[in-house]
Design an enzyme around this catalytic site. Structure first.
Site, PDB file in Angstrom:
ATOM      1  N   ARG A  74      20.161  -0.416  17.928  1.00 18.41           N
ATOM      2  CA  ARG A  74      19.114   0.608  17.799  1.00 18.41           C
ATOM      3  C   ARG A  74      19.374   1.675  18.859  1.00 18.41           C
ATOM      4  NH1 ARG A  74      14.366  -3.310  20.170  1.00 18.41           N
ATOM      5  NH2 ARG A  74      15.150  -3.397  22.265  1.00 18.41           N
ATOM      6  N   GLY A 102       9.597  -5.792  22.414  1.00 23.59           N
ATOM      7  CA  GLY A 102       8.874  -6.947  22.945  1.00 23.59           C
ATOM      8  C   GLY A 102       7.400  -7.004  22.574  1.00 23.59           C
ATOM      9  N   ARG A 145      11.993 -12.407  12.592  1.00 24.06           N
ATOM     10  CA  ARG A 145      11.746 -11.367  13.596  1.00 24.06           C
ATOM     11  C   ARG A 145      10.967 -10.212  13.012  1.00 24.06           C
ATOM     12  NH1 ARG A 145      16.207 -11.187  17.696  1.00 24.06           N
ATOM     13  NH2 ARG A 145      17.485 -12.970  17.250  1.00 24.06           N
ATOM     14  N   HIS A 168      12.621  -6.886  30.696  1.00 21.83           N
ATOM     15  CA  HIS A 168      11.497  -6.176  30.096  1.00 21.83           C
ATOM     16  C   HIS A 168      11.044  -5.021  30.993  1.00 21.83           C
ATOM     17  CE1 HIS A 168       7.162  -5.578  29.316  1.00 21.83           C
ATOM     18  NE2 HIS A 168       7.556  -5.644  28.060  1.00 21.83           N
ATOM     19  N   ARG A 191      -5.708  32.537  38.788  1.00 14.37           N
ATOM     20  CA  ARG A 191      -7.161  32.318  38.941  1.00 14.37           C
ATOM     21  C   ARG A 191      -7.556  32.831  40.330  1.00 14.37           C
ATOM     22  NH1 ARG A 191      -5.758  27.105  36.102  1.00 14.37           N
ATOM     23  NH2 ARG A 191      -7.218  26.856  34.377  1.00 14.37           N
ATOM     24  N   SER A 205      -5.941  36.031  25.743  1.00 12.79           N
ATOM     25  CA  SER A 205      -5.349  34.789  26.222  1.00 12.79           C
ATOM     26  C   SER A 205      -6.356  33.678  25.942  1.00 12.79           C
ATOM     27  CB  SER A 205      -5.051  34.896  27.714  1.00 12.79           C
ATOM     28  OG  SER A 205      -4.550  33.678  28.172  1.00 12.79           O
ATOM     29  N   TYR A 224       3.106  33.841  23.705  1.00  6.85           N
ATOM     30  CA  TYR A 224       3.546  33.053  24.865  1.00  6.85           C
ATOM     31  C   TYR A 224       2.574  31.918  25.155  1.00  6.85           C
ATOM     32  CZ  TYR A 224      -0.053  35.349  27.720  1.00  6.85           C
ATOM     33  OH  TYR A 224      -1.250  35.781  28.216  1.00  6.85           O
ATOM     34  N   ARG A 250      -6.736  37.131  36.513  1.00  7.20           N
ATOM     35  CA  ARG A 250      -8.080  36.975  35.968  1.00  7.20           C
ATOM     36  C   ARG A 250      -9.112  37.286  37.034  1.00  7.20           C
ATOM     37  NH1 ARG A 250      -9.969  31.253  33.975  1.00  7.20           N
ATOM     38  NH2 ARG A 250     -10.284  30.917  36.205  1.00  7.20           N
ATOM     39  N   GLU A 295     -12.366  32.271  24.986  1.00 10.79           N
ATOM     40  CA  GLU A 295     -12.686  30.882  25.344  1.00 10.79           C
ATOM     41  C   GLU A 295     -14.084  30.484  24.895  1.00 10.79           C
ATOM     42  OE1 GLU A 295     -12.194  30.398  29.592  1.00 10.79           O
ATOM     43  OE2 GLU A 295     -12.968  32.381  30.017  1.00 10.79           O
ATOM     44  N   LYS A 314      14.669  -2.473  12.733  1.00  7.32           N
ATOM     45  CA  LYS A 314      15.631  -3.560  12.875  1.00  7.32           C
ATOM     46  C   LYS A 314      16.296  -3.873  11.534  1.00  7.32           C
ATOM     47  CE  LYS A 314      14.931  -6.707  15.900  1.00  7.32           C
ATOM     48  NZ  LYS A 314      14.162  -7.651  16.618  1.00  7.32           N
ATOM     49  N   THR A 371      -8.128  27.536  26.367  1.00  7.90           N
ATOM     50  CA  THR A 371      -8.445  26.399  25.490  1.00  7.90           C
ATOM     51  C   THR A 371      -9.234  25.300  26.193  1.00  7.90           C
ATOM     52  OG1 THR A 371      -6.186  25.731  25.930  1.00  7.90           O
ATOM     53  CG2 THR A 371      -6.642  26.675  23.764  1.00  7.90           C
ATOM     54  N   ASN A 372      -9.293  25.360  27.531  1.00 11.50           N
ATOM     55  CA  ASN A 372     -10.141  24.361  28.216  1.00 11.50           C
ATOM     56  C   ASN A 372     -11.594  24.642  27.869  1.00 11.50           C
ATOM     57  OD1 ASN A 372      -7.734  23.685  29.452  1.00 11.50           O
ATOM     58  ND2 ASN A 372      -8.169  24.885  31.291  1.00 11.50           N
ATOM     59  N   ASP A 373     -12.018  25.888  28.106  1.00  9.73           N
ATOM     60  CA  ASP A 373     -13.410  26.240  27.792  1.00  9.73           C
ATOM     61  C   ASP A 373     -13.640  26.295  26.284  1.00  9.73           C
ATOM     62  OD1 ASP A 373     -15.119  26.492  30.046  1.00  9.73           O
ATOM     63  OD2 ASP A 373     -13.829  28.112  30.760  1.00  9.73           O
ATOM     64  N   MET A 392       5.981  -7.340  19.540  1.00  7.37           N
ATOM     65  CA  MET A 392       5.617  -8.258  18.458  1.00  7.37           C
ATOM     66  C   MET A 392       6.453  -9.532  18.568  1.00  7.37           C
ATOM     67  SD  MET A 392       4.915  -5.670  15.378  1.00  7.37           S
ATOM     68  CE  MET A 392       6.399  -4.809  15.671  1.00  7.37           C
ATOM     69  N   CYS A 399      -3.552  30.040  28.012  1.00  3.90           N
ATOM     70  CA  CYS A 399      -3.455  29.668  29.418  1.00  3.90           C
ATOM     71  C   CYS A 399      -4.258  28.425  29.761  1.00  3.90           C
ATOM     72  CB  CYS A 399      -3.854  30.833  30.317  1.00  3.90           C
ATOM     73  SG  CYS A 399      -5.557  31.319  30.095  1.00  3.90           S
TER      74      CYS A 399
HETATM   75  C1  PEP Z   1      -9.621  27.822  30.128  1.00  9.05           C
HETATM   76  O1  PEP Z   1     -10.834  27.765  30.028  1.00  9.05           O
HETATM   77  O2  PEP Z   1      -8.851  27.339  29.292  1.00  9.05           O
HETATM   78  C2  PEP Z   1      -9.001  28.455  31.308  1.00  9.05           C
HETATM   79  C3  PEP Z   1      -7.710  28.631  31.375  1.00  9.05           C
HETATM   80  O3  PEP Z   1      -9.811  28.813  32.314  1.00  9.05           O
HETATM   81  P1  PEP Z   1     -10.425  27.800  33.385  1.00  9.05           P
HETATM   82  O4  PEP Z   1      -9.754  26.479  33.183  1.00  9.05           O
HETATM   83  O5  PEP Z   1     -10.160  28.402  34.713  1.00  9.05           O
HETATM   84  O6  PEP Z   1     -11.861  27.788  33.011  1.00  9.05           O
HETATM   85 MG    MG Z   2     -12.088  29.071  31.261  1.00  8.91          MG
END
Ligand code: PEP
Ligand code: MG
Length: 876
Positions: A340, A105, A96, A456, A562, A765, A852, A618, A746, A26, A768-770, A107, A832
């Site tokens: 703004r 809104g 202000r 608001h 999957r 690949s 990718y 997979r 993984e 501001k 990243t979840n596992d 603060m 993935c």
């Molecule tokens: C993972 O583990 O990131 C993955 C893509 O496989 P899933 O989620 O099926 O275990």
């Molecule tokens: Mg997995």
């Protein structure tokens, strides 16, 4: 101490200093407007550094600031020819907040500082308008009482409402000077009763009380919640702007209004705003009086309207963006109070960016960088089915487009609780206030009975990309009995309604939705994004329907299919169970043979859609017991179908039970123990390919992916298994087959031993979840129970299952990337896990030069845009 106070028209921040960091949004914009020669009431900004100091030193304000503020007040006095606390010609100021990024809104603000029992008489005499002077004084007591002294607003509001009832009037504007005199006394009594002190008559005490309160509001609950939702760092602090007051409530040649230089809902290039004659700014946003469309000002205050139009143009040219503006007209003179970048719906964001490229205000690169990828998927999701039957029970303003259905809830906290139970809600409020921010975030949509297009609720919902219908006056809410009435309809808490933020309609029950149309502007932005990105974008899909949606959204192949999802189909699950329950290899093979044609047909369908593109399939990943029945009734059914005894099945279930299935007999370990399963899957993939070849369909390039690998030996064995199967099929059909074999990375060991593993892999690949689960040792299924505590205690900035933990999991990705590429320069690298569709994580994947990302179909456009932004920002 460096410079800590900056005058608007001479702010003098040194070059190299990021003035927004110091002055807040501001303050910086007021200074810029003053510099452009626009009419800005005189004032100054106390820097964010003082806020830092304030919190560091036990909430004290440094002496130096007190002296400098006095000096700056005297500058305002000189310019305005008024004096702070003067009995004859008093200067009034506003205080202000203003942080680096706009937190609308969240603060506090205090207006009309400088009025007391004596100066109010001075103001009355000077302006010849007693009603205005007294109204301003009561507003000060009310605001100061609430913000600085912590008295709840309703104590004051109820006094006004009751008074109006006894007097038999509806609007505040119908109250006379004498009425306000009485109310001022009542307000002062409330202050005395609640705080045991009288309302401060010393104007400097008022000023310092207000400045302190603004600093304190940086750490209010709602400001903290807003920062948490929007990832704004706690240490930034707020600046404080002190500015001469100008008045829109001094008579019929006065007005106050808010405006957007373009339509923030659709993006159309048209002035969009609201104003009120004879009112103060808070009246427009509070929804207590219904504001008029700004376009009608062309008739009521034509000169001012023309002046505003010119200023809007000037500001758009300067900021090269749509502006959200506040202004006041005092005795026919226009004053600019704020500008703004305006919050807008995702649809408007796209239209504005594309139009501004056409208007040569910005380049297409800037357009790509302007759009928040996280908001895109709201554009892609379905809208109401025009053909569906609808029971419309109310209509309001189409404040933020999109359709949402859910259970009616009247409180923000309840909406939050229901979200934790995975329930969809529509938050229904008379009007929302910043206190409701958590509930607005949790709800699927917002419905309010009061408030305009700039209320608001409307502004916040548009910013969040959430459907909102505002100002639906037919909706009569009864908080106490938890219901609302609209005409003859009565809707109770928990009943399901649907709102359509594009038409402003409110409907009973859940109304079906249809796919939304992608606009030409949207496609344009996507094409620009494609030009600037290096990362390819694939999709995680295992059904032809999903693959088709993703392809239409621009997916450049499938990054994760999957295959276990294909096993759950009703018709197949019986054969899957038979396979798992088999006692001999022959029995197992017989069951697998039944599954083969199903899998093959699925692949044919997917390959047809993905013509010529890579498809990563997979092989089976989850532990086998996941496919077995859980209840006695289901066991009985299976026993009958498979001609087995109940106990036999139960025994096998017990045998397969695992203490820790996520780390148990799953992934490639299944392929090692039961190679026939992976053999069947490979046969299905390559037979499908052979069939596509026969039908002259452009062939995909299958990438066979082995899950949960931790050693080179595992992939070596399983790669051989795949190669053997391919050889058989090549021979059988006398065809050539192009394919790749690779692995998921993984597990931390796989990342560390990437060099050995790359010997047998054409691609990696990252799952990243596992990988997040195993790096932190946090179960991905149970983390919800304590993740919030970790975020609250600042152990995690963000949920690491949503945004990649760059320092830990990211480090493993970097190591695996480097070591893998040392062994094999051509190694293809992708991702993935869920992070593949997360814009913040995509920035990191661009940095470590993956090839990718792969994500769910609706995230594909998000990833395309985020990948372009990641590349452009890296190059900056
Ligand atoms: C993972 O583990 O990131 C993955 C893509 O496989 P899933 O989620 O099926 O275990
Ligand atoms: Mg997995």
């Amino acid at each position: 101490m460096n410079k800590l106070i900056y005058r608007f028209n001479n702010h003098g921040t040194k070059s190299g200093i990021n003035s927004k960091e110091v002055l807040g949004g501001k303050g910086e914009n007021l200074a810029q407007m003053a510099k452009l020669g626009l009419p800005v009431p005189p004032g100054f900004t106390i820097s964010t550094k003082v806020c830092e100091y304030f919190y560091r030193s036990n909430k004290k304000i440094p002496k130096k600031i007190i002296q400098e503020t006095k000096k700056e007040i005297s500058v305002i006095e000189k310019i305005s020819k008024k004096k702070f606390g003067d009995l004859l010609n008093p200067l009034l100021v506003s205080v202000r907040s203003g942080s680096r990024v706009s937190m609308p809104g969240m603060m506090d603000t205090i207006l009309n500082l400088g009025l007391n029992d004596k100066t109010v008489i001075g103001l009355k005499n000077k302006t010849g308008n007693g009603r205005f002077a007294k109204d301003s004084y009561r507003r000060l007591i009310q605001m100061y009482g609430n913000v600085v002294l912590g008295i709840q607003s309703h104590f004051f509001e109820e006094l006004i409402e009751n008074y109006k009832l006894t007097k038999g009037v509806i609007q505040d504007t119908e109250l006379e000077e004498e009425d306000w005199d009485g109310l001022i006394q009542n307000f002062k009594d409330v202050v005395k009763e609640k705080t045991k002190k009288i309302f401060p008559q010393d104007v400097n005490e008022q000023l310092w009380g207000a400045i302190g309160a603004v600093f304190l509001s940086w750490n209010s609950k709602r400001a903290k919640t807003y920062r948490k939702i929007n990832y704004i760092p706690d240490h930034w602090g707020t600046a404080v702007n002190v500015q001469a007051m100008v008045f829109g409530n001094m008579g019929n040649d006065c007005a106050t209004g808010v405006a957007f230089t373009r339509n923030p809902s659709t993006g159309k290039k048209e002035i969009f705003g609201e104003y009120l004659i004879n009112a103060q700014g808070e009246d427009v946003v509070a929804g207590t009086r219904t504001p008029k469309n700004l376009l009608s000002m062309d008739k009521s205050m034509s000169k001012i309207f023309q002046q505003l139009k010119k200023i809007f143009n000037k500001l758009e040219k300067k900021y090269k963006d749509m502006q959200d503006i506040e202004f006041t007209v005092e005795n026919n003179k226009l004053w600019m109070l704020q500008t703004r970048s305006g919050k807008r719906t995702p649809k408007a964001a796209i239209k504005i960016a594309v139009d501004m490229v056409q208007e040569k205000l910005i380049s297409n690169k800037e357009a790509v960088l302007r759009i928040d990828p996280n908001t895109l998927d709201t554009l892609l999701h379905p809208t109401l089915d025009a053909k569906a039957e609808k029971k419309i029970i109310a209509t309001g303003l189409p404040a933020s487009p999109g359709a949402a259905s859910g259970k009616v809830t009247f409180s923000a906290d309840k909406a939050e609780r229901l979200k934790e139970q995975m329930q969809d809600t529509i938050l229904v409020r008379i009007e929302t206030s910043p206190e409701d921010i958590n509930g607005m975030h949790a709800a699927k949509g917002i419905l309010t009975a009061r408030g305009g297009m700039t209320s608001h609720a409307a502004v916040v919902a548009r910013g969040m990309g959430k459907p909102c219908v505002s100002g639906s006056s037919e909706v009569k809410i009864d908080y106490e009995n938890k219901l609302f009435k609209s005409g003859d309809h009565e809707v109770s808490e928990g009943d399901i309604i649907t709102i359509d933020g594009a038409s402003g309609k409110v409907m009973l029950g859940k109304v079906p939705t249809v796919k939304s149309n992608i606009s030409r502007d949207f496609s344009k932005v996507m094409l620009w994004a494609d030009k600037y990105r290096k990362l390819k974008v694939r999709t995680n899909s295992e059904t032809p329907a999903d693959a088709k949606i993703a392809k239409d959204f621009g997916a450049e192949g499938i990054g994760l299919c999957r295959t276990e999802h294909m096993f759950f189909d009703e018709k197949r699950i019986i054969s899957v169970r038979q396979m798992i329950l088999s006692k001999t290899l022959d029995d197992r093979k017989e069951a697998l043979a039944k599954l083969l044609p199903y899998q093959k047909n699925d692949f044919v369908e997917i390959f047809k859609i993905m013509k010529g593109l890579p498809v990563t399939v997979r092989l089976l990943d989850p532990p086998l017991h996941e496919f077995l029945p859980k209840t006695d009734k289901d066991i009985d059914n299976i026993a009958k179908e498979l001609n087995m005894s109940h106990n036999d099945i139960k025994f096998r279930i017990i045998e397969l039970h695992e203490q820790n299935p996520m780390l148990g007999h799953r992934g490639c370990r299944l392929g090692i123990s039961f190679p026939e399963i992976y053999q069947m899957q490979c046969e299905a993939i390559f037979e499908a390919l052979a069939e596509c070849k026969k039908k002259k369909i452009k062939l995909v390039i299958p990438e066979i992916m082995i899950p949960l690998v931790s050693t080179a030996a595992e992939i070596q064995i399983l790669r051989n298994l795949v190669n053997k199967k391919v050889e058989e099929i090549k021979k059988k059909h006398s065809i050539k087959i192009k394919y790749y074999v690779g692995t998921m990375i993984e597990l931390p060991r796989a990342a560390l031993r990437a060099k050995d593993i790359a010997k047998y892999a054409d691609f990696f690949s990252f799952g990243t979840n596992d990988l997040t689960q195993t790096t932190f040792g946090i179960s991905r299924d149970d983390s919800g129970k304590f993740l919030n505590d970790y975020v609250d205690n600042k152990i995690f900035n963000r949920d690491p299952f949503v945004s990649i933990d760059e320092r830990g999991v990211g480090e493993l990705i970097k190591i695996a990337t480097e070591r893998g590429r040392v062994e094999k320069k051509s190694l293809k690298l992708g991702i993935c896990g869920e992070h593949g569709g997360d814009p913040a994580s995509i920035k990191f994947f661009e940095k470590v030069k993956l090839n990718y990302v792969s994500c769910s179909p609706y995230r594909v456009p998000v990833a395309r845009l985020a990948a372009a932004q990641a590349y452009l920002e890296k190059k900056k």
